[in-house]
Structures are given as structure tokens and as C-alpha cells.
Design a protein around this motif. Structure first.
Motif, short mmCIF file in Angstrom:
data_model
loop_
_atom_site.label_atom_id
_atom_site.label_comp_id
_atom_site.label_asym_id
_atom_site.label_seq_id
_atom_site.Cartn_x
_atom_site.Cartn_y
_atom_site.Cartn_z
N MET A 338 102.05 40.27 6.89
CA MET A 338 101.63 41.66 6.73
C MET A 338 101.63 42.02 5.25
SD MET A 338 101.14 42.04 9.89
CE MET A 338 100.46 43.69 9.79
N ALA A 339 100.54 42.70 4.82
CA ALA A 339 100.45 43.13 3.44
C ALA A 339 101.48 44.22 3.15
CB ALA A 339 99.04 43.64 3.14
N LYS A 340 102.01 44.22 1.94
CA LYS A 340 103.06 45.19 1.59
C LYS A 340 102.54 46.32 0.71
CE LYS A 340 106.86 41.90 1.99
NZ LYS A 340 108.03 41.29 1.34
N ASN A 341 101.50 46.08 -0.07
CA ASN A 341 101.02 47.08 -1.02
C ASN A 341 99.62 47.58 -0.70
OD1 ASN A 341 103.36 47.13 -2.69
ND2 ASN A 341 102.71 45.17 -3.57
N ILE A 342 99.15 47.31 0.50
CA ILE A 342 97.86 47.82 0.93
C ILE A 342 97.94 48.17 2.40
CG2 ILE A 342 96.94 45.49 1.34
CD1 ILE A 342 94.22 46.60 0.35
N TRP A 343 97.51 49.37 2.77
CA TRP A 343 97.58 49.81 4.16
C TRP A 343 96.47 50.82 4.41
CZ3 TRP A 343 100.47 51.86 0.31
CH2 TRP A 343 100.56 53.24 0.23
N LEU A 344 96.33 51.24 5.66
CA LEU A 344 95.27 52.18 6.00
C LEU A 344 95.77 53.21 7.01
CD1 LEU A 344 94.15 51.44 9.08
CD2 LEU A 344 93.04 49.56 7.87
N GLU A 345 94.99 54.26 7.17
CA GLU A 345 95.21 55.27 8.20
C GLU A 345 93.96 55.33 9.06
OE1 GLU A 345 96.55 59.02 6.45
OE2 GLU A 345 96.81 57.91 4.58
N TYR A 346 94.15 55.63 10.34
CA TYR A 346 93.01 55.70 11.27
C TYR A 346 92.96 57.12 11.83
CZ TYR A 346 89.67 54.12 14.81
OH TYR A 346 88.55 53.94 15.58
N HIS A 347 91.84 57.82 11.59
CA HIS A 347 91.71 59.22 12.01
C HIS A 347 90.45 59.41 12.85
CE1 HIS A 347 94.85 60.57 9.21
NE2 HIS A 347 94.29 59.76 8.31
N TRP A 348 90.61 60.10 13.99
CA TRP A 348 89.46 60.62 14.74
C TRP A 348 89.11 61.99 14.14
CZ3 TRP A 348 87.35 57.98 18.97
CH2 TRP A 348 88.10 56.87 19.44
N ARG A 349 87.89 62.12 13.65
CA ARG A 349 87.50 63.37 13.04
C ARG A 349 86.65 64.24 13.97
NH1 ARG A 349 91.39 64.22 9.84
NH2 ARG A 349 91.44 62.98 7.92
N LYS A 350 85.91 63.63 14.89
CA LYS A 350 85.06 64.39 15.79
C LYS A 350 84.81 63.60 17.04
CE LYS A 350 80.78 67.11 15.79
NZ LYS A 350 79.55 67.47 15.02
N TYR A 351 84.78 64.31 18.17
CA TYR A 351 84.58 63.64 19.45
C TYR A 351 83.66 64.50 20.30
CZ TYR A 351 85.57 61.92 24.16
OH TYR A 351 85.46 61.45 25.44
N GLU A 352 82.60 63.90 20.85
CA GLU A 352 81.63 64.63 21.68
C GLU A 352 81.27 63.79 22.89
OE1 GLU A 352 78.25 65.33 19.28
OE2 GLU A 352 79.23 66.81 17.97
N ILE A 353 80.98 64.48 24.01
CA ILE A 353 80.44 63.82 25.20
C ILE A 353 78.95 64.14 25.22
CG2 ILE A 353 80.49 63.66 27.70
CD1 ILE A 353 83.40 64.47 27.62
N ALA A 354 78.12 63.19 24.87
CA ALA A 354 76.68 63.41 24.79
C ALA A 354 76.04 63.45 26.16
CB ALA A 354 76.03 62.31 23.95
N ALA A 355 76.56 62.70 27.11
CA ALA A 355 76.06 62.69 28.49
C ALA A 355 77.22 62.27 29.37
CB ALA A 355 74.87 61.75 28.62
N GLY A 356 76.94 62.10 30.66
CA GLY A 356 78.04 61.78 31.57
C GLY A 356 78.77 60.51 31.22
N ASN A 357 78.02 59.51 30.77
CA ASN A 357 78.65 58.23 30.44
C ASN A 357 78.41 57.84 28.99
OD1 ASN A 357 75.92 57.83 30.83
ND2 ASN A 357 76.17 55.71 31.53
#
Length: 428
Positions: A338-357
Motif C-alpha cells: 500500500m502506498a504511504k504518500n499517495i491516496w484518493l477520495e471517492y465522492h458521489w456528486r450527483k445521482y439520477e434515475i433516467a428510466a426504470g432500469n
């Protein structure tokens, strides 16, 4: 596997042969005796393993119901000797002297003789018949308590494109027996031994063998060869393996090995958005070609790698452990950490249901690099269903039917943010 070669003078005809100095953890069902000098001259009628050892508790146990002597020192330094019958040795001795019963008694217990069935150390015994008195015989057996493992030390230098790799064989002898001037062979692989470890050693304690000389390679590294699906390592010198000793022998030493480093993060989406992860660790995959051109090129047994990195003062600092699996020559060694001096964050910024599936969402991934050098993070997003990238801040490629691969280069001591919008379609 122990092979013990001895030269013997046997009586003609039928006799008893005893072998002392065998492992205390021997597996007696694996014992084999054969004549090397005259194979057809020895006929074995019976084979025994004697392990009723001499010790005070066993001696007392064998003398229960028998007469012993109790010897006591008097004030004038003379000795008084009393005859007694040992009634019990369980939870402390009980004696009968005349009509009195003593729960213990001062003084020294003296036994009239040594019981015939006790032995000073584990002993193999054969009842055999021979037609030739002078014999060179080999006894072989498997023993528990002898294990070995491979250990490696990797040293990284920040201002160099190469690193050093040293391999050690660590041998642990808990058999209760020393093996002087043993010829050592090691088998690496997943050896199928019930209730035993995945590796075993072979010690040849007699015969010709090799000795140290002027023609010995400087580093005295073991020779290796294929042994079926396994690898056999033969050390070109004899060594003393003491009882209750941990011994290290050099397996390899390479001072200018090259490798490639790859930073990876793999994310698997779910059916619906969830709370974003923070400070996600990024995996470092270090690839090394196990070739002669890279100063390696021998089958490497599985083992742990101790990783050291040189600091600004030139001192080596311990940086953690990695694991190497069994690696044949000309294959790639992959070390994951595992890297010690490099990392990331994961963010959901927008979520939409365009159709039923059909769903669409936007993702933002800040990648932080505190290194003093540039780094490329290979970000993989796996969708588990039909997907389409609608927008992306960085180029991507389709790794397979379900995975998008985003290579993101991050400058030293900075943050680079990956953004993308995806549409996924679920099959009803």
C-alpha cells in the motif's frame, strides 16, 4: 528427510543392530535401512524404535513394588542406609520401611540396577542377518521439527533506478538432534505431507559429498534443479546444524536489480450510491523480471520480504513487509503493498434515475500526491452491468466488458481530480 550413512562391523549370522543419535521427533513408520556396499547381504527380520528414555520419574515408576535404598548423610558426615519398598511414585514417592509408611523421605534414592528396557536416547534397532561383516549402510527417515523458509531483504535507494535483493534460507532445527557436517538439500513447493509444513529439508550425514576448496564459488550459493513440480536447492558445502538452532544460509545476492512500479486503485460500484469513502489507500505493485539479465534468473521459493528505504542521511529505514510467491525463472515477480504518500477520495456528486432500469451518476475522485516525484495512478471502475461514460476529465480505455481504466498522472506535492459521468443500464 534424514539420510545417515555409517560404516559398521557386523557379526556373521543373526544379530541385533542399534542406531543411536536419531531425531527425537522421528516418524518411525518411515524408517528404512539398506546396505550400500553389499545390498544382497543383509536380511532384516525385525525393526524397532526404542524411545523409553532414562529419567528419574520413569525409573521410579519402574521400581514401584520393588526394594530400593534411602541413603542419608548424618551430622558427622557419615551415611545411613535404609532398605525400603517403593509403594507408589504418583504425586510423590511413598515408601514402606519395616511396618511404617513414609510419604516421602529425606535422603537420596539409590537403585540396585538400571532397568534393561530403558535407553539414554531414542534408538533404532534391527534384528537382521548378514553374510558379510563389513558394511556401509544407509538409514533414512522422516522427522518432524525441521522446517525452513525463505526470507528476503530488499533495499531501495531514492536516487537510483536499481535496488539490492538478498535472499536467505532460514533453517529451524527442533528435532532434538545435531547434524554435524550435513550435506543440505532443500525442496521448495507445496509438498503434500499430512499434518506437516509445505517445505522440507534433506540432510545427508555421511558418504562422499562435497567439501570446501579453492574452487568453491565466492558466494557459495546453492545449486538448483527441477524435481518434478518442485525445485531442489543443493548447497555446495557441508554445514553444522546444531540442535535448537536457527541457521541462515545465503540463497542469492543481487546488487543492481531493476523493477517497475505501478499504482493501482480498483473500485466496484454497487446497485445504488452509498456514502463516499474517504482516504482510500492506493495499491503499489512492484514488478521484477526474474531473469539472468536482471541478476536473478533462479527459481525463488515463497517467502517474506523485509523492505528498507534509504533516508536523507544514508541510513536504511525499515518500511514494512511484502510477500513473494513461488516464482520460476524467467517469470515476473509481483510484490503488492500500500502506498504511504499517495491516496484518493471517492465522492458521489450527483445521482439520477433516467428510466426504470437506467441510472446516471457523477463521480469525483481527488488524488493526493505528497511524493517528491510524479506518479501515475491507474484507477479502475467496475460496473457489473452495461455502462457508458458520458463525460470524463481524463482519457480512459475499456479494460474489459465491465471495467473502465483511467490513468491519472499527479504532479509532485499536488492534487489531481478525476471526474466522470456514467450511465448504467440494468437488465430486467
Amino acid at each position: 528427510l534424514v539420510r545417515d550413512v555409517r560404516r559398521l562391523q557386523l557379526p556373521m549370522g543373526e544379530s541385533a543392530l542399534r542406531f543411536e543419535e536419531v531425531s527425537r521427533r522421528i516418524r518411525p513408520e518411515t524408517v528404512s535401512l539398506r546396505s550400500l556396499s553389499a545390498p544382497n547381504s543383509v536380511l532384516i527380520h525385525e525393526q524397532n524404535y526404542l524411545y523409553d528414555l532414562i529419567h528419574r520419574y520413569r525409573l521410579m515408576e519402574l521400581y514401584v513394588g520393588k526394594e530400593v535404598q534411602l541413603r542419608n548423610r548424618q551430622r558427622d558426615f557419615s551415611f545411613q542406609t535404609l532398605n525400603a519398598t517403593l509403594l507408589s511414585s504418583l504425586y510423590g514417592p511413598i515408601y514402606q520401611i519395616d511396618r511404617d509408611i513414609y510419604l516421602g523421605h529425606p535422603g537420596q534414592v539409590v537403585l540396585p540396577e538400571m532397568p534393561a528396557d530403558l535407553v539414554a536416547q531414542p534408538t533404532l534397532e534391527w534384528i537382521l542377518e548378514t553374510t558379510q561383516p563389513e558394511q556401509e549402510v544407509e538409514v533414512s527417515y522422516l522427522t518432524r521439527g525441521m522446517q525452513w523458509q525463505a526470507d528476503y531483504v530488499m533495499r531501495l535507494y531514492p536516487d537510483s533506478d536499481t535496488f539490492s535483493l538478498t535472499g536467505w534460507i532460514t533453517l529451524d532445527n527442533k528435532t532434538g538432534l545435531s547434524y554435524p557436517q550435513a550435506e543440505l538439500k532443500l525442496v521448495a513447493g507445496d509438498v503434500n505431507i499430512i499434518h506437516e509444513g509445505p517445505m522440507f529439508a534433506l540432510m545427508d550425514m555421511g558418504g562422499g559429498g562435497m567439501t570446501l576448496g579453492d574452487s568453491m564459488p565466492e558466494k557459495r550459493l546453492p545449486e538448483q534443479e527441477a524435481l518434478g513440480d518442485f525445485h531442489l536447492y543443493t548447497f555446495p558445502f557441508r554445514t553444522d546444524i546444531a540442535a535448537n538452532q536457527s541457521k541462515q544460509l545465503l540463497l542469492l545476492q543481487a546488487d543492481a536489480v531493476t523493477g517497475t512500479e505501478r499504482l493501482e486503485y480498483r473500485h466496484h460500484t454497487q446497485a445504488e450510491p452509498y456514502t463516499p469513502h474517504q482516504s482510500e489507500l492506493i495499491q503499489v505493485i512492484f514488478s521484477i523480471e526474474n531473469t539472468e539479465a536482471n541478476q536473478l534468473g533462479i527459481p525463488l521459493p515463497a517467502g517474506d520480504i523485509l523492505l528498507y528505504i534509504e533516508d536523507d542521511t544514508g541510513a536504511m529505514q525499515y518500511s514494512g513487509n511484502l510477500r513473494i510467491e513461488h516464482t520460476p525463472r524467467n517469470e515476473t515477480i509481483e510484490l503488492a503493498g500500500m502506498a504511504k504518500n499517495i491516496w484518493l477520495e471517492y465522492h458521489w456528486r450527483k445521482y439520477e434515475i433516467a428510466a426504470g432500469n437506467v441510472e446516471e451518476w457523477e463521480v469525483e475522485v481527488p488524488i493526493h500526491n505528497l511524493h517528491v516525484r510524479e506518479g501515475t495512478v491507474h484507477f479502475y471502475e467496475t460496473f457489473h452491468t452495461a455502462w457508458e461514460i458520458l463525460e470524463s476529465s481524463h482519457p480512459y480505455e475499456q479494460e474489459d466488458a465491465f471495467t473502465a481504466h483511467f490513468p491519472v498522472t499527479v504532479a509532485p506535492d499536488s492534487t489531481e481530480t478525476l471526474r466522470f459521468r456514467v450511465r448504467v443500464t440494468y437488465t430486467p
